[in-house]
Design an enzyme around this catalytic site. Structure first.
Site, mmCIF file in Angstrom:
data_model
loop_
_atom_site.group_PDB
_atom_site.id
_atom_site.type_symbol
_atom_site.label_atom_id
_atom_site.label_comp_id
_atom_site.label_asym_id
_atom_site.label_seq_id
_atom_site.Cartn_x
_atom_site.Cartn_y
_atom_site.Cartn_z
ATOM 1 N N CYS A 115 -69.068 35.370 8.972
ATOM 2 C CA CYS A 115 -69.683 34.626 10.056
ATOM 3 C C CYS A 115 -71.138 35.065 10.282
ATOM 4 C CB CYS A 115 -68.821 34.756 11.305
ATOM 5 S SG CYS A 115 -69.154 33.533 12.582
ATOM 6 N N HIS A 116 -71.458 35.627 11.443
ATOM 7 C CA HIS A 116 -72.801 36.118 11.761
ATOM 8 C C HIS A 116 -73.013 37.559 11.272
ATOM 9 C CE1 HIS A 116 -72.542 32.729 14.576
ATOM 10 N NE2 HIS A 116 -73.857 32.772 14.666
#
Length: 186
Positions: free
Chosen positions: A112-113
Site C-alpha cells: 500500500c503506502h
C-alpha cells in the site's frame, strides 16, 4: 502450521495510523509458517491501527526501531496506511533501519503506502514494484519501475497494492522469507 519459517525472526515496522489488516494478516501468515515476529516502532507502548478512516485496535510494541539491529532479523514487513509510513519516513532511525535492511539483502514485504519509507531510504531505484495508486508517482520519481499488479517480487522485495491483495501478498512473503537473503540486489 507450516515450518517454512521455523527459526526465523521477522521485524514489522509500524507506528500510529497503520492499516490494521496490512499488519495483522501478514503477521499471522508468517507466524503460521513458523516465524517469530517483533513489532518495532518509533515510540514505546502501543500504536493505533486503522480500518481505513476509522480507528482499529491498539497493538503493543515489542521494541524501538532505534534500538533494533538488522542482524537480529531475517525479514521485514512494512505495512501501509497513510499516517504510518508518512511518520516513519520522518524518523531517522526508521529510515536507517530500512536502508540497512535493504543493503543486507534480506527480504522485505511492503504494501500500500508502505513504499514511502523505502523511497526515503533511497532503496527503490531500479526495483520493479507496485503500491497504492497515489504512491506510484513517488516510486517512479525515485527510480522504481512501477507496475499495477496484485503482487510483485524483485530480488527479495515483495510489494503489493492494497488490502484486497493480502492473500497473494501473504503467500509470496512466506515464500520469499523462506528463501532468505539475496546475494545481490544490483
Amino acid at each position: 502450521m507450516s515450518s517454512a519459517l521455523r527459526n526465523k525472526t521477522v521485524a514489522i515496522l509500524a507506528t500510529d495510523g497503520f492499516e490494521q489488516v496490512e499488519l495483522t494478516e501478514p503477521k499471522q501468515a508468517v507466524e503460521q509458517a513458523g516465524a517469530t515476529t517483533r513489532l518495532l516502532s518509533i515510540k514505546d507502548g502501543e500504536i493505533q491501527g486503522m480500518h481505513h478512516d476509522r480507528k482499529g485496535d491498539r497493538l503493543k510494541v515489542d521494541g524501538l526501531v532505534a534500538d533494533a539491529n538488522v542482524d537480529d532479523f531475517d525479514a521485514l514487513i512494512l505495512p501501509g496506511g497513510v499516517a504510518n509510513p508518512d511518520a516513519l519516513r520522518m524518523d531517522e532511525a526508521a529510515v536507517a533501519f530500512v536502508r540497512d535492511f535493504y543493503r543486507s539483502g534480506k527480504p522485505i514485504g511492503v504494501i500500500c503506502h508502505g513504499p514511502w519509507i523505502m523511497i526515503e531510504a533511497d532503496v527503490v531505484r531500479g526495483r520493479r514494484m507496485t503500491s497504492w495508486p497515489s504512491v506510484r508517482t513517488d516510486l517512479r520519481n525515485a527510480g522504481a519501475e512501477v507496475v499495477d499488479e496484485e503482487v510483485v517480487t524483485d530480488k527479495g522485495i515483495v510489494s503489493s497494492r492494497k488490502p484486497d491483495d493480502l492473500p497473494a501478498f501473504c503467500r509470496k512473503i512466506v515464500e520469499e522469507f523462506a528463501e532468505g537473503r539475496h546475494a545481490s540486489r544490483t
